[in-house]
Design a protein around this motif. Structure first.
Motif, PDB file in Angstrom:
ATOM      1  N   LEU A 157       0.803  -1.320  -0.168  1.00  0.00           N
ATOM      2  CA  LEU A 157       0.037   0.025   0.040  1.00  0.00           C
ATOM      3  C   LEU A 157       0.941   1.270  -0.080  1.00  0.00           C
ATOM      4  CD1 LEU A 157      -2.679  -1.011   2.754  1.00  0.00           C
ATOM      5  CD2 LEU A 157      -3.169  -0.667   0.181  1.00  0.00           C
ATOM      6  N   ARG A 158       2.144   1.042   0.415  1.00  0.00           N
ATOM      7  CA  ARG A 158       2.989   2.224   0.549  1.00  0.00           C
ATOM      8  C   ARG A 158       4.142   2.314  -0.721  1.00  0.00           C
ATOM      9  NH1 ARG A 158       4.365   4.441   6.273  1.00  0.00           N
ATOM     10  NH2 ARG A 158       5.580   6.053   4.831  1.00  0.00           N
ATOM     11  N   ASN A 159       3.644   1.397  -1.853  1.00  0.00           N
ATOM     12  CA  ASN A 159       4.410   1.382  -2.804  1.00  0.00           C
ATOM     13  C   ASN A 159       5.800   0.891  -2.456  1.00  0.00           C
ATOM     14  OD1 ASN A 159       2.468   2.177  -4.440  1.00  0.00           O
ATOM     15  ND2 ASN A 159       3.147   4.509  -4.527  1.00  0.00           N
ATOM     16  N   GLU A 160       5.910  -0.025  -1.580  1.00  0.00           N
ATOM     17  CA  GLU A 160       7.088  -0.380  -1.109  1.00  0.00           C
ATOM     18  C   GLU A 160       7.306  -1.920  -1.580  1.00  0.00           C
ATOM     19  OE1 GLU A 160      10.001   0.507   1.061  1.00  0.00           O
ATOM     20  OE2 GLU A 160       9.138   2.796   1.042  1.00  0.00           O
ATOM     21  N   ASN A 161       8.717  -2.345  -1.997  1.00  0.00           N
ATOM     22  CA  ASN A 161       8.972  -3.623  -2.157  1.00  0.00           C
ATOM     23  C   ASN A 161       8.638  -4.688  -1.015  1.00  0.00           C
ATOM     24  OD1 ASN A 161       9.437  -5.852  -3.419  1.00  0.00           O
ATOM     25  ND2 ASN A 161      11.519  -5.167  -4.125  1.00  0.00           N
ATOM     26  N   PRO A 162       7.755  -5.515  -1.040  1.00  0.00           N
ATOM     27  CA  PRO A 162       7.706  -6.268  -0.003  1.00  0.00           C
ATOM     28  C   PRO A 162       8.565  -7.648   0.029  1.00  0.00           C
ATOM     29  CG  PRO A 162       6.014  -7.055  -1.634  1.00  0.00           C
ATOM     30  CD  PRO A 162       6.545  -5.746  -2.206  1.00  0.00           C
ATOM     31  N   ASP A 163       9.375  -7.766  -1.000  1.00  0.00           N
ATOM     32  CA  ASP A 163      10.403  -8.809  -0.930  1.00  0.00           C
ATOM     33  C   ASP A 163      11.312  -8.932   0.128  1.00  0.00           C
ATOM     34  OD1 ASP A 163       9.265  -9.508  -3.081  1.00  0.00           O
ATOM     35  OD2 ASP A 163      10.701  -8.972  -4.429  1.00  0.00           O
ATOM     36  N   ILE A 164      11.419  -7.446   0.786  1.00  0.00           N
ATOM     37  CA  ILE A 164      12.400  -7.240   1.727  1.00  0.00           C
ATOM     38  C   ILE A 164      12.231  -8.118   2.919  1.00  0.00           C
ATOM     39  CG2 ILE A 164      11.485  -5.234   2.661  1.00  0.00           C
ATOM     40  CD1 ILE A 164      14.344  -4.061   3.124  1.00  0.00           C
ATOM     41  N   ILE A 165      10.667  -8.435   3.015  1.00  0.00           N
ATOM     42  CA  ILE A 165      10.222  -9.220   4.192  1.00  0.00           C
ATOM     43  C   ILE A 165      10.788 -10.615   4.099  1.00  0.00           C
ATOM     44  CG2 ILE A 165       8.056 -10.043   5.166  1.00  0.00           C
ATOM     45  CD1 ILE A 165       8.768  -7.052   5.658  1.00  0.00           C
ATOM     46  N   HIS A 219      -2.111   2.441   8.815  1.00  0.00           N
ATOM     47  CA  HIS A 219      -3.415   1.902   9.696  1.00  0.00           C
ATOM     48  C   HIS A 219      -4.566   1.648   8.608  1.00  0.00           C
ATOM     49  CE1 HIS A 219      -7.016   2.787  12.402  1.00  0.00           C
ATOM     50  NE2 HIS A 219      -6.055   1.942  13.234  1.00  0.00           N
ATOM     51  N   ASP A 220      -5.233   0.918   9.118  1.00  0.00           N
ATOM     52  CA  ASP A 220      -6.559   0.602   8.258  1.00  0.00           C
ATOM     53  C   ASP A 220      -7.471   1.793   7.881  1.00  0.00           C
ATOM     54  OD1 ASP A 220      -5.808  -1.975   8.558  1.00  0.00           O
ATOM     55  OD2 ASP A 220      -7.380  -2.701  10.034  1.00  0.00           O
ATOM     56  N   SER A 221      -7.346   2.787   8.684  1.00  0.00           N
ATOM     57  CA  SER A 221      -8.211   3.944   8.481  1.00  0.00           C
ATOM     58  C   SER A 221      -7.817   4.670   7.340  1.00  0.00           C
ATOM     59  CB  SER A 221      -8.665   4.618   9.693  1.00  0.00           C
ATOM     60  OG  SER A 221      -7.505   5.275   9.974  1.00  0.00           O
ATOM     61  N   VAL A 222      -6.493   4.411   6.980  1.00  0.00           N
ATOM     62  CA  VAL A 222      -5.638   5.323   5.923  1.00  0.00           C
ATOM     63  C   VAL A 222      -6.148   5.049   4.459  1.00  0.00           C
ATOM     64  CG1 VAL A 222      -3.381   5.968   4.880  1.00  0.00           C
ATOM     65  CG2 VAL A 222      -3.787   5.656   7.334  1.00  0.00           C
ATOM     66  N   PRO A 223      -6.716   6.186   3.796  1.00  0.00           N
ATOM     67  CA  PRO A 223      -7.228   5.800   2.295  1.00  0.00           C
ATOM     68  C   PRO A 223      -5.928   5.016   1.526  1.00  0.00           C
ATOM     69  CG  PRO A 223      -7.022   8.265   2.752  1.00  0.00           C
ATOM     70  CD  PRO A 223      -6.789   7.235   4.199  1.00  0.00           C
ATOM     71  N   GLU A 224      -6.478   4.132   0.776  1.00  0.00           N
ATOM     72  CA  GLU A 224      -5.541   3.777  -0.098  1.00  0.00           C
ATOM     73  C   GLU A 224      -5.095   4.499  -1.326  1.00  0.00           C
ATOM     74  OE1 GLU A 224      -6.250  -0.263  -1.520  1.00  0.00           O
ATOM     75  OE2 GLU A 224      -6.898  -0.849   0.520  1.00  0.00           O
ATOM     76  N   GLY A 225      -3.772   4.498  -1.899  1.00  0.00           N
ATOM     77  CA  GLY A 225      -3.650   5.344  -2.599  1.00  0.00           C
ATOM     78  C   GLY A 225      -2.204   5.193  -3.437  1.00  0.00           C
ATOM     79  N   LYS A 226      -1.872   5.769  -4.561  1.00  0.00           N
ATOM     80  CA  LYS A 226      -0.863   5.477  -5.243  1.00  0.00           C
ATOM     81  C   LYS A 226       0.058   6.627  -5.237  1.00  0.00           C
ATOM     82  CE  LYS A 226      -1.634   1.496  -7.145  1.00  0.00           C
ATOM     83  NZ  LYS A 226      -1.236   0.385  -6.179  1.00  0.00           N
ATOM     84  N   SER A 227      -0.186   8.056  -5.197  1.00  0.00           N
ATOM     85  CA  SER A 227       0.548   8.942  -5.203  1.00  0.00           C
ATOM     86  C   SER A 227      -0.206   9.926  -4.224  1.00  0.00           C
ATOM     87  CB  SER A 227       0.682   9.595  -6.297  1.00  0.00           C
ATOM     88  OG  SER A 227      -0.335  10.187  -7.024  1.00  0.00           O
ATOM     89  N   CYS A 286      -2.836   9.571   1.716  1.00  0.00           N
ATOM     90  CA  CYS A 286      -3.310   8.318   1.395  1.00  0.00           C
ATOM     91  C   CYS A 286      -1.983   7.489   1.856  1.00  0.00           C
ATOM     92  CB  CYS A 286      -3.517   8.293   0.020  1.00  0.00           C
ATOM     93  SG  CYS A 286      -2.015   8.362  -1.228  1.00  0.00           S
ATOM     94  N   SER A 287      -2.233   5.974   1.697  1.00  0.00           N
ATOM     95  CA  SER A 287      -1.260   5.301   2.101  1.00  0.00           C
ATOM     96  C   SER A 287       0.119   5.399   1.528  1.00  0.00           C
ATOM     97  CB  SER A 287      -1.578   3.696   1.748  1.00  0.00           C
ATOM     98  OG  SER A 287      -1.937   3.745   0.268  1.00  0.00           O
ATOM     99  N   ALA A 288       0.179   5.957   0.123  1.00  0.00           N
ATOM    100  CA  ALA A 288       1.337   6.062  -0.278  1.00  0.00           C
ATOM    101  C   ALA A 288       2.211   7.235  -0.272  1.00  0.00           C
ATOM    102  CB  ALA A 288       1.031   6.073  -2.026  1.00  0.00           C
TER     103      ALA A 288
END
Length: 424
Positions: free
Chosen positions: A20-28, A109-117, A322-324
């Motif tokens: 949701l934050r435009n982060e690469n999840p592979d690091i996990i 947080h769950d309440s944060v609106p999703e977004g790309k930018s 927004c999330s991004a």
RNA sequence: AGAGAGAUGGCUGAGUGGUUGAAAGCGGCGGUCUUGAAAACCGUUGAAGCGGCAACGUUUCCGGGGGUUCGAAUCCCUCUCUCUCUGCCA
């Protein structure tokens, strides 16, 4: 930083939030793998340490009774070697994990609106209205020059572009604004603090500003000190490595400081006057609270910041990021923007964030939680920060909105007792 | 900047190689006593990690890092910080 246990137990959840934050999840995945290796080192090493401890006690007993312990000693010599190797592996793995962790942002947080930018940020409130006047609006630079209250040329002469000089009634107005804002926040229950503006690397790390944003800071190599980009850093560090009493929470501080930002990478953007400067003044709000209360405290802090603008009667709006677009350490964030009549656009003058336990985990700010079993456990408090407010852009909006047809500034009602004059 | 001293649990402060996670005092918490409170007395009172549903077990931690040793709060090296005096300066 994030909790490694959360990554261990709930990797998919963490990954989805990072996406949701435009982060690469592979690091996990990488961290999980390193974490497995780490636990393996710990278990092996601890088993051997247990053996070493008990045999060492036996050796002590034997020696006391003048017996021969050479067999056990040479055995333990080997064990000690093994432990050393294992602990070295553990240390290396630990630091690898830590480096990765330092670049992973907080989870929205769950309440944060999703977004790309930033385009997906949501306006949630607009207060006041755009005034219409029948004279030409001057911008703050023009006003500052004409009234001889702001001098950007000389500011640049002294320190370079992005540094400003306040003069006469301009300086007094700035001081009035700062005093007014502090007094208001003290009324809102914040304890005023005056902090150092140069802080150690450890303090910067605890606030999660370094290493990720190191290039944005002014840094004094000789002393390994950073000029603070915000009072959030020193104030957050007031309680570093402390365990707070739950009955004292929430602990709320406000403080005025100069703030210093290199603004590397934003050259050419908003370079006019106060729009983007290297040094500005800000009253900062910090709240340490119980985790279960942090989102209601966030709303209160937003209100505390907005109260200033209402009393100054300045047209403004609130944006929910927004999330991004939320900041690195934040789980949820509101921006407050004031209207610039001359620029014909909104200017960000405050950012109010709930950083949950992201900073307090690294800074080790905890409280003693009493469990149902009546036992206690320490838990990280949540930390919130907000500007209440930043003066430079607020000054832009204020000067522009309070200019009169004659080209003067009518001082806002609430500031007059501070300035001692009504008109500039 | 020069000289010296120091860094131990919430605080004060013992402790110079072998049940010392650490004496003692203060503070905190629980209890006895009391109509209630104080005093007195008794008990209790650190953090982090790993394992376990839990009870609990175990490892690590005496400013940070490294070393010596079977074993370190205790010995060695190094860094950081604090304090005192001198110098300089707001």
């Amino acid at each position: 930083m994030l909790d490694v246990k959360l990554i261990r137990d709930n990797p998919e959840f963490v990954k989805s939030k990072l996406k949701l934050r435009n982060e690469n999840p592979d690091i996990i995945d990488k961290i999980q793998e390193l974490d497995r290796i780490r636990l393996e080192f710990i278990r092996k090493s601890e088993t051997l340490k247990e053996l070493k401890n008990s045999v060492s006690d036996e050796i002590a007993v034997i020696k006391k009774s003048k017996g021969d312990a050479s067999g056990k000693i040479s055995e333990m010599k080997k064990v000690a070697e093994e432990i050393k190797t294992l602990d070295e592996g553990l240390r290396n793995t630990d630091s690898e994990i830590d480096i990765l962790l330092k670049y992973i942002p907080n989870l929205p947080h769950d309440s944060v609106p999703e977004g790309k930018s930033e385009k997906d940020n949501v306006q949630i409130l607009e207060w006041g209205e755009k005034k219409t006047v029948d004279f030409r609006i001057s911008d703050h630079i023009e006003l500052g020059k004409k009234l001889d209250i702001l001098d950007f040329e000389r500011g640049a002469k002294i320190s370079g572009s992005g540094f400003s000089l306040y003069k006469g009634k301009g300086a007094k107005l700035e001081r009035a604004l700062i005093n007014f804002m502090l007094d208001e926040q003290i009324k809102n229950g914040y304890t005023e603090v005056m902090t150092p503006v140069l802080v150690s690397r450890a303090s910067m790390e605890a606030a999660e500003k370094v290493p990720k944003f190191e290039d944005d800071m002014y840094y004094m190599e000789k002393d390994d000190l950073f000029a603070i980009p915000t009072a959030e850093v020193p104030i957050l560090n007031i309680h570093r490595d402390e365990i707070l009493k739950p009955e004292d929470l929430p602990v709320k501080y406000c403080g005025f400081t100069n703030c210093f930002r290199r603004e590397a990478g934003s050259y050419g953007k908003d370079t006019k006057g106060f729009l983007r400067v290297h040094q500005f003044n800000k009253v900062e709000l910090i709240n340490f609270c119980l985790p279960e209360n942090s989102y209601t405290e966030l709303e209160k802090m937003l209100e505390d910041a907005l109260g200033i603008l209402r009393k100054l009667n300045i047209y403004h709006r609130v944006i929910e990021l927004c999330s991004a677009d939320i900041g690195f350490a934040a789980a949820k964030c509101y921006d407050i923007e004031v209207w610039s009549y001359a620029e014909n656009k909104w200017l960000e003058t405050s950012s109010v964030s709930n950083c949950t336990d992201f900073q307090t985990r690294r800074a080790m700010v905890r409280y003693r939680k009493v469990l149902e079993s009546n036992k206690t456990r320490t838990e990280f408090v949540h930390a919130l920060n907000g500007s209440g407010l930043a003066t430079s852009r607020l000054m832009v909006a204020l000067l522009e909105a309070y200019q009169t047809e004659s080209g003067n500034i009518s001082v806002p009602e609430v500031l007059r007792s501070y300035t001692g004059f009504d008109v500039i």
